[in-house]
Scaffold this active site. Structure first.
Site, PDB file in Angstrom:
ATOM      1  N   ASP A 141      33.398  36.263  34.060  1.00 49.48           N
ATOM      2  CA  ASP A 141      34.259  37.273  33.453  1.00 49.48           C
ATOM      3  C   ASP A 141      35.643  36.719  33.169  1.00 49.48           C
ATOM      4  OD1 ASP A 141      35.454  40.599  34.410  1.00 49.48           O
ATOM      5  OD2 ASP A 141      34.890  39.760  32.447  1.00 49.48           O
ATOM      6  N   LYS A 144      36.465  33.837  27.542  1.00 48.71           N
ATOM      7  CA  LYS A 144      35.081  33.819  27.045  1.00 48.71           C
ATOM      8  C   LYS A 144      34.620  32.433  26.582  1.00 48.71           C
ATOM      9  CE  LYS A 144      35.741  37.776  28.382  1.00 48.71           C
ATOM     10  NZ  LYS A 144      35.484  37.952  29.838  1.00 48.71           N
ATOM     11  N   ASP A 169      29.784  39.074  31.769  1.00 47.80           N
ATOM     12  CA  ASP A 169      30.379  40.266  31.173  1.00 47.80           C
ATOM     13  C   ASP A 169      30.754  39.972  29.714  1.00 47.80           C
ATOM     14  OD1 ASP A 169      33.377  42.279  31.662  1.00 47.80           O
ATOM     15  OD2 ASP A 169      31.382  42.853  30.995  1.00 47.80           O
ATOM     16  N   ASN A 170      30.877  41.024  28.890  1.00 48.91           N
ATOM     17  CA  ASN A 170      31.452  40.931  27.549  1.00 48.91           C
ATOM     18  C   ASN A 170      30.671  40.095  26.550  1.00 48.91           C
ATOM     19  OD1 ASN A 170      34.200  40.431  29.585  1.00 48.91           O
ATOM     20  ND2 ASN A 170      33.949  42.346  28.439  1.00 48.91           N
ATOM     21  N   GLU A 199      34.481  48.653  28.858  1.00 48.04           N
ATOM     22  CA  GLU A 199      35.111  49.474  29.893  1.00 48.04           C
ATOM     23  C   GLU A 199      36.022  50.543  29.289  1.00 48.04           C
ATOM     24  OE1 GLU A 199      34.929  46.191  29.940  1.00 48.04           O
ATOM     25  OE2 GLU A 199      36.863  45.215  30.154  1.00 48.04           O
TER      26      GLU A 199
HETATM   27  C1  LIG Z   1      39.297  28.872  33.142  1.00 45.71           C
HETATM   28  C2  LIG Z   1      39.796  29.860  34.121  1.00 45.71           C
HETATM   29  N1  LIG Z   1      39.872  29.559  35.426  1.00 45.71           N
HETATM   30  C3  LIG Z   1      40.327  30.475  36.293  1.00 45.71           C
HETATM   31  N2  LIG Z   1      40.742  31.716  35.965  1.00 45.71           N
HETATM   32  C4  LIG Z   1      40.676  32.038  34.659  1.00 45.71           C
HETATM   33  C5  LIG Z   1      40.202  31.141  33.699  1.00 45.71           C
HETATM   34  N3  LIG Z   1      40.229  31.754  32.494  1.00 45.71           N
HETATM   35  C6  LIG Z   1      40.731  32.997  32.685  1.00 45.71           C
HETATM   36  N4  LIG Z   1      41.006  33.173  33.992  1.00 45.71           N
HETATM   37  C7  LIG Z   1      41.524  34.378  34.597  1.00 45.71           C
HETATM   38  O1  LIG Z   1      40.530  35.391  34.431  1.00 45.71           O
HETATM   39  C8  LIG Z   1      41.111  36.577  33.861  1.00 45.71           C
HETATM   40  C9  LIG Z   1      40.793  36.598  32.399  1.00 45.71           C
HETATM   41  C10 LIG Z   1      39.790  37.314  31.926  1.00 45.71           C
HETATM   42  C11 LIG Z   1      39.490  37.295  30.455  1.00 45.71           C
HETATM   43  N5  LIG Z   1      38.801  38.547  30.098  1.00 45.71           N
HETATM   44  C12 LIG Z   1      38.902  39.002  28.861  1.00 45.71           C
HETATM   45  O2  LIG Z   1      39.505  38.394  27.987  1.00 45.71           O
HETATM   46  C13 LIG Z   1      38.312  40.332  28.574  1.00 45.71           C
HETATM   47  C14 LIG Z   1      38.711  40.989  27.398  1.00 45.71           C
HETATM   48  C15 LIG Z   1      38.223  42.256  27.064  1.00 45.71           C
HETATM   49  C16 LIG Z   1      38.656  42.910  25.832  1.00 45.71           C
HETATM   50  C17 LIG Z   1      37.745  43.622  25.048  1.00 45.71           C
HETATM   51  C18 LIG Z   1      38.156  44.240  23.866  1.00 45.71           C
HETATM   52  C19 LIG Z   1      39.490  44.166  23.464  1.00 45.71           C
HETATM   53  F1  LIG Z   1      39.908  44.777  22.349  1.00 45.71           F
HETATM   54  C20 LIG Z   1      40.403  43.460  24.251  1.00 45.71           C
HETATM   55  C21 LIG Z   1      39.988  42.831  25.424  1.00 45.71           C
HETATM   56  C22 LIG Z   1      37.323  42.896  27.941  1.00 45.71           C
HETATM   57  C23 LIG Z   1      36.925  42.245  29.113  1.00 45.71           C
HETATM   58  O3  LIG Z   1      36.053  42.834  29.985  1.00 45.71           O
HETATM   59  C24 LIG Z   1      37.398  40.966  29.436  1.00 45.71           C
HETATM   60  O4  LIG Z   1      36.941  40.372  30.579  1.00 45.71           O
HETATM   61  C25 LIG Z   1      42.569  36.436  34.088  1.00 45.71           C
HETATM   62  C26 LIG Z   1      42.756  34.938  33.901  1.00 45.71           C
HETATM   63  O5  LIG Z   1      43.923  34.465  34.530  1.00 45.71           O
HETATM   64 MG   LIG Z   2      35.227  41.412  31.334  1.00 45.26          MG
END
Ligand SMILES: Cc1ncnc2c1ncn2[C@@H]1O[C@H](/C=C/CNC(=O)c2cc(-c3ccc(F)cc3)cc(O)c2O)C[C@H]1O
Ligand SMILES: [Mg+2]
Length: 214
Positions: A141, A144, A169-170, A199
């Site tokens: 999650d 992406k 997810d997603n 969500e």
């Molecule tokens: C490579 C890596 N390593 C460790 N932590 C990492 C990482 N890449 C992101 N993360 C951490 O995970 C989290 C990121 C999650 C990314 N999730 C998303 O971008 C995401 C975006 C949407 C979404 C849907 C429709 C829309 F219009 C807008 C947004 C819905 C979701 O359920 C999501 O999970 C926070 C970040 O710091």
């Molecule tokens: Mg998600």
């Protein structure tokens, strides 16, 4: 300077949820994000699907990629049997500090190990530094475009075993086309799609469950 979304979610939990009660933390975050401020938690529509897969697998060692505020961390950890553990990876320190407090509020800090850093650096350390033999369950999650490279990295590091379940997810919104193509066409995975909604919205989204065949 204003607050951040994770800080506002933590405040909602501290003001409304019961200390030590994971269900009340989950309900509080869902109510806040549905009524006040959308946030990218797996949420209360896809959440029960996550719950059912975790319950079916009942993992001893689980991995989550992308903690954010710890919502899905709590959904998973609350279902783990004593002695099991969930390792969750988060590279944003501002998210990590909030997630630790929300996980503690739910009373689940003993079953969760939150590691700060990028997944590509932490995954190769799992065997030596974190004494993981293999994962029984992985929840994807995070960003992406990292789903596919991190899945390949887990394979290369020998962290998947025959029967390991990956749940992503997603896969529709925002979408993970390269990951989907891989797990649906690779002979090393048996995949199926659970249709649901993004969500707190009526937009279609879903979870892809992929069993590693070894
Ligand atoms: C490579 C890596 N390593 C460790 N932590 C990492 C990482 N890449 C992101 N993360 C951490 O995970 C989290 C990121 C999650 C990314 N999730 C998303 O971008 C995401 C975006 C949407 C979404 C849907 C429709 C829309 F219009 C807008 C947004 C819905 C979701 O359920 C999501 O999970 C926070 C970040 O710091
Ligand atoms: Mg998600």
């Amino acid at each position: 300077t204003g607050s951040t979304q994770p800080q506002r979610i933590l405040k909602a939990v501290q003001n409304n949820a019961t200390w030590g009660d994971a269900e009340s933390v989950i309900a509080t975050i869902d109510n806040y994000c549905r009524r006040k401020e959308w946030a990218m938690n797996v949420g209360d529509d896809k959440g029960p699907i996550l719950d059912s897969v975790v319950s079916e697998v009942s993992p001893k060692v689980a991995l989550e990629l992308g903690t954010y505020c710890g919502y899905s961390t709590i959904r998973i950890a609350r279902l783990l049997s004593p002695g099991s553990c969930l390792i969750t990876l988060e590279f944003n320190p501002d998210c990590a500090i909030i997630a630790r407090q929300i996980i503690a509020w739910a009373g689940l800090q003993d079953r969760v190990q939150l590691l700060e850093g990028p997944s590509k650096d932490l995954i190769p350390q799992m065997k030596e530094s974190f004494r993981v033999k293999s994962f029984d369950f992985v929840f994807l999650d995070h960003w992406k475009e990292y789903y596919l490279p991190d899945t390949k990295l887990l394979e290369e590091c020998g962290l998947l075993r025959k029967g390991t379940v990956l749940l992503a997810d997603n896969v529709i919104c925002p979408g993970t086309p390269k990951y989907l193509e891989y797990v649906r066409n690779s002979p090393r995975y048996e995949s199926c799609y659970f249709k649901s909604h993004l969500e707190y919205t009526k937009v279609e989204d879903g979870l892809e469950k992929s069993v590693f065949l070894g």
